[in-house]
Design an enzyme around this catalytic site. Structure first.
Site, mmCIF file in Angstrom:
data_model
loop_
_atom_site.group_PDB
_atom_site.id
_atom_site.type_symbol
_atom_site.label_atom_id
_atom_site.label_comp_id
_atom_site.label_asym_id
_atom_site.label_seq_id
_atom_site.Cartn_x
_atom_site.Cartn_y
_atom_site.Cartn_z
ATOM 1 N N GLY A 208 0.904 -1.100 -0.264
ATOM 2 C CA GLY A 208 0.013 -0.073 0.524
ATOM 3 C C GLY A 208 1.316 1.250 0.142
ATOM 4 O O GLY A 208 2.110 1.304 -0.082
ATOM 5 N N ASN A 209 0.577 2.181 0.489
ATOM 6 C CA ASN A 209 0.848 3.537 0.495
ATOM 7 C C ASN A 209 -0.172 3.810 1.168
ATOM 8 O O ASN A 209 -0.283 4.021 2.250
ATOM 9 C CB ASN A 209 0.636 4.469 -1.311
ATOM 10 C CG ASN A 209 -0.487 4.531 -1.131
ATOM 11 O OD1 ASN A 209 -1.341 5.154 -0.536
ATOM 12 N ND2 ASN A 209 -1.059 4.137 -2.391
ATOM 13 N N ARG A 210 0.607 5.898 2.107
ATOM 14 C CA ARG A 210 0.600 7.007 3.184
ATOM 15 C C ARG A 210 -0.336 7.410 2.796
ATOM 16 O O ARG A 210 -0.574 8.169 3.319
ATOM 17 C CB ARG A 210 2.219 6.745 3.890
ATOM 18 C CG ARG A 210 3.133 6.179 3.982
ATOM 19 C CD ARG A 210 4.098 7.354 4.111
ATOM 20 N NE ARG A 210 4.167 7.569 5.179
ATOM 21 C CZ ARG A 210 4.907 9.279 4.938
ATOM 22 N NH1 ARG A 210 5.880 9.620 4.223
ATOM 23 N NH2 ARG A 210 4.946 10.544 6.165
ATOM 24 N N SER A 211 -1.273 7.393 1.830
ATOM 25 C CA SER A 211 -2.310 7.941 1.525
ATOM 26 C C SER A 211 -3.158 8.788 2.334
ATOM 27 O O SER A 211 -4.185 7.152 3.021
ATOM 28 C CB SER A 211 -3.088 7.874 -0.303
ATOM 29 O OG SER A 211 -3.823 9.186 -0.199
#
Length: 405
Positions: A208-211
């Site tokens: 995933g990512n940090r958005s």
């Protein structure tokens, strides 16, 4: 500094009790609120409650204080009129210009932004008569928020629930912040993606990512406050739904692509603000991957995800559709942004620098908006809602130019 003057209209639905919380938020934040309940609304919440919460007498009768001409002055002097809840009956009266009580007279004399927050049973909301009344109001520049989906009166569940007062309040603040220039997206359907996709590796792990989704949610909130019908594609976001917005929850990039293509089919504008994973694991482990002593983990093979922004840009669902992309960059921000704009084929690309202490998870943002026509506009640091409004300014100008071109 003058207190913003808000008229809170309350019509006769069970959700009238929720308007007490909306009134409290306006009053505690320094707004001067005049409550105008209908006769039916007073069956649900009494006049004394409205007066106590607002610190002002509730305006209930056209014939009270006749020398002050209340049926004219209340609307004329307001900075905002918000009706919550707005019943099917009230929407019908407003659409047809009827004025048989103080609230409907106020609506006819108001020269400020008007916001309706409907609440009713699903069948009433979906009835062609109600939908035509809503369309009529929106064509006139009135902001009609979409009802929420959830528990209704009794055991019924569906679309028709009053949005949370906190979300209605947030939408109203955006309307007040823009003054009278609020309905430039009225009659438009916009699609906004927000958050970050997650690509499952096993039942407990994902790539995933940090958005946080805050910028996408700000775009949805401000679009609704400017009169648009908004579909929000929400990818793994832990934020309350904005008022008047249809939320579609997705998890993976493939789910987001499917939802985006479907929603874009009827959209005037598509804004892809979500951080979409470029890759996903080739294989999904049906059980949790265990670590074993003395054994290194096997490499994770990846496969490329579809480029949703490029696909939507290349295959426009309808003539004149605008597509806006976002580019989060960590270095050579503008150079990478210009290259991405050419590669993606969208009309506008919002380029912002991300990294430690920048953009992700914060309430503020700054960016440069690149246009396919060679234009550039720098958006100064500030709340993410301000950046969102700046993007919609550019979108609205292009929509207007297309109509008159």
């Amino acid at each position: 500094m003058n207190q913003p003057r808000v008229v809170l209209g309350v019509s006769g639905g069970i959700a009238a009790y929720k308007a007490c919380e909306l009134l409290r938020r306006f009053s505690e934040s320094g707004h001067q609120v005049t409550v105008v309940p209908t006769a039916a609304a007073l069956h649900f919440v009494g006049e004394a409650t409205w007066a106590a919460l607002s610190g002002r007498p509730a305006a209930t009768e056209t014939w009270e204080r006749v020398h002050e001409v209340p049926h004219v002055r209340i609307g004329q002097q307001a900075d905002l009129v918000v009706v919550a809840p707005a019943t099917a009956d009230l929407l019908a009266k407003a659409a047809h210009g009827l004025a048989d009580d103080l609230l409907t007279n106020t609506l006819l004399t108001a020269r400020c932004p008007v916001v309706f927050a409907p609440a009713m049973h699903t069948e009433m909301w979906e009835h062609p008569a109600t939908q035509e009344n809503v369309a009529t109001l929106r064509r006139r520049g009135v902001i009609v928020l979409e009802p929420a989906v959830g528990r209704l009166t009794g055991v019924d569940t569906g679309k028709g629930r009053l949005p949370d007062p906190e979300a209605i309040f947030a939408a109203c603040l955006r309307v007040l912040a823009r003054g009278t220039a609020v309905a430039d997206l009225a009659g438009r359907h916009v699609v906004v993606s927000a958050g970050g996709t997650r690509e499952p590796l096993d039942p407990v792990r994902y790539l995933g990512n940090r958005s946080s989704g805050k910028q996408g949610y700000a775009l949805a909130t401000t679009a609704a406050a400017r009169g648009a019908r908004v579909t929000l594609l929400s990818a793994n976001v832990e934020l309350p739904a904005p008022a008047g917005v249809d939320v579609v929850k997705v998890t993976t990039a493939l789910e987001l692509r499917e939802a985006a293509v479907k929603a874009a089919a009827e959209a005037d504008v598509v804004v892809m603000a979500a951080a979409v994973a470029d890759f996903r694991p080739t294989d999904y482990a049906a059980v949790k991957i265990k670590k074993r002593d003395g054994v290194e983990p096997a490499p994770i093979a990846l496969v490329r995800n579809p480029d949703i922004l490029a696909e939507l840009s290349e295959h426009r669902a309808r003539p004149g559709q605008l597509v806006v992309g976002f580019a989060a960059e960590t270095d050579q921000v503008l150079a990478n942004g210009r290259a991405k704009l050419a590669r993606k084929g969208c009309d506008l690309l919002v380029v912002n620098e991300v990294g430690d202490g920048k953009a992700f998870g914060l309430d503020t943002n700054e960016a440069v908006v690149l246009g396919a026509d060679g234009s550039e506009r720098a958006i100064a640091p500030g709340p993410k809602e301000d950046l969102a409004d700046a993007v919609w300014d550019l979108v609205a100008a292009r929509l207007g130019a297309a109509e008159h071109g």
